[in-house]
Write a protein that holds these residues in place. Structure first.
Motif, mmCIF file in Angstrom:
data_model
loop_
_atom_site.group_PDB
_atom_site.id
_atom_site.type_symbol
_atom_site.label_atom_id
_atom_site.label_comp_id
_atom_site.label_asym_id
_atom_site.label_seq_id
_atom_site.Cartn_x
_atom_site.Cartn_y
_atom_site.Cartn_z
ATOM 1 N N ARG A 29 6.535 0.392 -10.468
ATOM 2 C CA ARG A 29 5.604 -0.441 -11.231
ATOM 3 C C ARG A 29 4.174 -0.228 -10.742
ATOM 4 N N PHE A 30 3.987 -0.238 -9.407
ATOM 5 C CA PHE A 30 2.645 0.008 -8.850
ATOM 6 C C PHE A 30 2.128 1.373 -9.284
ATOM 7 N N ARG A 31 3.042 2.322 -9.407
ATOM 8 C CA ARG A 31 2.618 3.689 -9.714
ATOM 9 C C ARG A 31 2.528 3.945 -11.207
ATOM 10 N N GLY A 76 7.697 -0.293 -6.407
ATOM 11 C CA GLY A 76 7.047 1.004 -6.215
ATOM 12 C C GLY A 76 6.706 1.682 -7.532
ATOM 13 N N ASN A 113 11.030 5.542 -4.564
ATOM 14 C CA ASN A 113 9.821 6.359 -4.719
ATOM 15 C C ASN A 113 10.066 7.827 -4.372
ATOM 16 N N VAL A 137 -3.264 6.458 2.411
ATOM 17 C CA VAL A 137 -1.838 6.394 2.113
ATOM 18 C C VAL A 137 -1.477 7.514 1.148
ATOM 19 N N GLN A 179 -3.971 -4.281 -7.348
ATOM 20 C CA GLN A 179 -2.545 -4.615 -7.413
ATOM 21 C C GLN A 179 -2.103 -5.374 -6.175
ATOM 22 N N GLN A 239 13.966 -0.075 -1.989
ATOM 23 C CA GLN A 239 12.554 -0.159 -2.363
ATOM 24 C C GLN A 239 11.807 1.110 -1.935
ATOM 25 N N THR A 240 12.181 1.642 -0.771
ATOM 26 C CA THR A 240 11.521 2.837 -0.261
ATOM 27 C C THR A 240 12.059 4.098 -0.938
ATOM 28 N N ARG A 250 0.841 -1.209 0.000
ATOM 29 C CA ARG A 250 0.000 0.000 0.000
ATOM 30 C C ARG A 250 0.866 1.245 0.000
ATOM 31 N N ILE A 251 1.874 1.263 0.891
ATOM 32 C CA ILE A 251 2.752 2.432 0.980
ATOM 33 C C ILE A 251 3.495 2.645 -0.337
ATOM 34 N N LEU A 252 3.907 1.540 -0.963
ATOM 35 C CA LEU A 252 4.663 1.666 -2.205
ATOM 36 C C LEU A 252 3.784 2.148 -3.352
ATOM 37 N N GLY A 253 2.484 2.162 -3.140
ATOM 38 C CA GLY A 253 1.596 2.760 -4.133
ATOM 39 C C GLY A 253 0.644 1.794 -4.807
ATOM 40 N N ALA A 254 0.512 0.589 -4.277
ATOM 41 C CA ALA A 254 -0.342 -0.398 -4.935
ATOM 42 C C ALA A 254 -1.821 -0.088 -4.707
#
Ligand SMILES: Nc1ncnc2c1ncn2[C@@H]1O[C@H](COP(=O)(O)OP(=O)(O)OP(=O)(O)O)[C@@H](O)[C@H]1O
Ligand SMILES: [Mg+2]
Lengths: 293, 273
Positions: free
Chosen positions: B115-117, B113, B164, B87, A200, B160-161, A192-196
């Protein structure tokens, strides 16, 4: 190299103890290999003992072959079936019909089970509403539904497939649901924090974590699909292994029942092997698997 | 930074602002457990703030509120002036527990990150390789988390953090599971990454030395329900030499001051149990 070459002669424990390092490592692998061979030999011995005992028991007159069959006669039966065909048609056709029914039921039931399990696992409201019905449905002996399916869908394949679907669905569903529920809350928070997005998260976290649960349930449920198909055929059919067993039973042919059982067992073992291959491929990221390689 | 300025005249003041925040849980026995009560804290953009406090006082809970993973029962939590309602893309969170995806290799973990975005695969992977380099994991792109050491996994989590580019970075005891040498290396790496990025950092730790070595300010929390007991400004010059700074007389003086402050709370927490 020289050490390895002398290894076969160095097998005796006293000859091995003063050996240098590389040889000791080699002999550890060797000991494991020998153990595996021993286990295999013992397994074969158990089989020979049981089947041989059975055969001898029949020949000595201690076991009545009319009720309990006779290994050599069962083997003859299998040969006869594969060469001349069974009383209801060629053997391969009966096996094929049963595999088709069990396989189709397994696929449909597994897909439905996975979809419903994930949907309910990801949605608290749906889960609260439906969980009670699923518990009820799960507690009825589902094989009984076979009678209803045969009345409703007739003697052909659809009624057997339907029974196999019902047998498979609940097992896979329960596991998929549980797997989704057990997904690591930290991983979900991280995604969630990473933007999913919600979808996703389902794809990237929930499904991979539920996968080991789902695959475990697939192992059991192919067996259930076979039971569903065979019981369905047993209850009423024109072809298939279940009908073959029912026919053998009607003719008081114990050897025929056992021969059919062996054929079904082979099918189940092959399916189990395929599922294990699939599992190893899909779960190759797990530490236990790669450690075992 | 531009986002901070764009969200209003008052907003530029602090990256994170907690005002009279309360967070309560219902225990399995049915009682109400107050983790935070009347909690005030604000962090300026680009500031490195460490948080220390007795175990179980509510530090992780505080970070969860700022990240938008939970809501407070009272008070307001603001990020760049706007109330937190979920979030926020500008927030990054390095968790107390291992939270890298065990079924993804390092490259896929670090590129998760972007990829999700919605960044395309090749661009996300290119960026990920850059970050994998920066945390010194080149050559391990195709390794799975269980094939890495604990310190390497932590570096994956950092990459990973950081990929972003968070403007607010929440770190929950990120190095507590590491041995002393690895921890020092990681602290140095963190300071380097931070000085390049200048995010506002909230860094929770049990290690007082670590707090003083890294932070501009150290906030000491009370035992549960947590409030901010005191905030100590750390006036040690930067760049700081992680390996030797702890022998500096000024460091020792600050450490003694904060340790006394903290000990009182830890004793109070122990008495309550
Ligand atoms: N989901 C929850 N339900 C009930 N109680 C909770 C929950 N999360 C936290 N708590 C309680 O809130 C208090 C604060 O928890 P928190 O995790 O914030 O502590 P912490 O300061 O991070 O501790 P530590 O330093 O040991 O990590 C604890 O007493 C804990 O029992
Ligand atoms: Mg914590």
């Amino acid at each position: 190299m020289a050490n390895v070459a002398t290894l076969p002669t160095a097998r005796a424990p006293d000859a091995r103890s003063p050996a240098p390092e590389p040889l000791r490592i080699e002999s550890l692998a060797d000991r494991q290999r020998r153990r595996r061979r021993l286990v295999l030999a013992l397994r074969l011995a158990v089989l020979v003992f049981l089947v041989g005992g059975w055969e001898l028991g029949v020949r000595a007159g201690a076991i009545d072959p009319f009720f309990f069959g006779q290994p050599s006669a069962i083997a003859d039966k299998l040969v006869d079936w594969s060469v001349n065909g069974t009383s209801i048609g060629p053997l391969w056709w009966q096996v094929g019909v049963t595999i088709y029914e069990a396989g189709a039921g397994f696929l449909i039931g597994a897909v439905l089970g996975v979809l419903c399990g994930i949907a309910l696992g990801r949605n608290a409201l749906l889960a609260d509403v439906f969980s009670i019905y699923i518990k009820v449905a799960n507690s009825i002996p589902r094989v009984v539904l076979g009678s209803i399916f045969i009345v409703a869908l007739g003697l052909g394949s659809p009624s057997k497939i339907a029974l196999a679907v019902v047998m498979v669905f609940f097992v896979v569903f329960a596991n998929a649901f549980q797997g989704v529920r057990e997904a690591d809350k930290n991983l979900i928070a991280n995604a969630r924090i990473l933007g999913a997005t919600r979808w996703q998260i389902t794809q990237a976290v929930v499904i991979p974590s539920a996968l080991s649960w789902i695959l475990a349930s697939l192992h059991v449920s192919f067996g259930f699909a076979l039971v569903g198909a065979i019981v369905g055929e047993f209850l009423g059919a024109r072809e298939g292994m279940g009908l073959l067993i029912a026919t053998a039973q009607g003719a008081f042919d114990a050897n025929g029942v056992f021969a059919a059982m062996i054929v079904i067992a082979v099918v189940a073992l092959l399916a189990e092997g395929l599922l294990t291959l699939l599992e190893n491929r899909l779960l190759s990221w797990r530490p236990e698997k790669s450690a075992g390689e | 930074m531009s986002a901070a300025l764009a969200s209003g005249p008052m907003a530029g003041d602090s990256a994170v602002a907690l005002d009279g925040v309360a967070r309560r849980f219902v225990t399995p026995a049915g009682d109400v457990l107050s983790a935070l009560e009347d909690f005030d804290l604000s962090i300026a953009p680009g500031e490195f703030c460490a948080i220390v406090g007795p175990t179980g006082c509510g530090k992780s809970t505080t970070l969860g509120l700022i990240a938008g993973l939970a809501r407070p029962q009272a008070g307001s939590v603001r990020v760049f002036g706007a109330p937190v309602s979920g979030v926020d893309r500008r927030v990054g969170f390095v968790f107390q527990q291992d939270a890298v995806f065990p079924w993804r290799d390092v490259l896929a973990n670090v590129s998760a990150g972007p990829r999700f975005r919605g960044v395309g695969r090749s661009r996300a992977e290119e960026e990920a390789r850059d970050w994998i380099d920066r945390v010194h994991l080149r050559g391990f792109e195709k390794s799975l988390p269980h094939q890495l050491s604990g310190g390497m996994r932590k570096r994956v989590a950092l990459a990973q953090t950081f990929i972003n580019k968070p403007e607010i970075l929440l770190m929950d005891e990120p190095f507590s599971a590491l041995d002393v040498q690895t921890r020092e290396l990681m602290q140095e790496e963190l300071l380097q990454l931070w000085s390049a990025n200048r995010a506002a950092v909230l860094f929770v730790t049990h290690d007082l030395d670590e707090a003083i070595l890294l932070a501009d300010r150290v906030a000491v929390l009370t035992s549960r329900p947590a409030r901010v007991k005191s905030v100590h400004a750390i006036d040690l010059p930067r760049p700081r030499a992680i390996a030797t700074l702890r022998y500096d007389p000024r460091f020792i003086e600050i450490a003694r001051l904060i340790a006394e402050d903290l000990r009182a709370e830890v004793l109070k927490a122990r008495a309550a149990h």
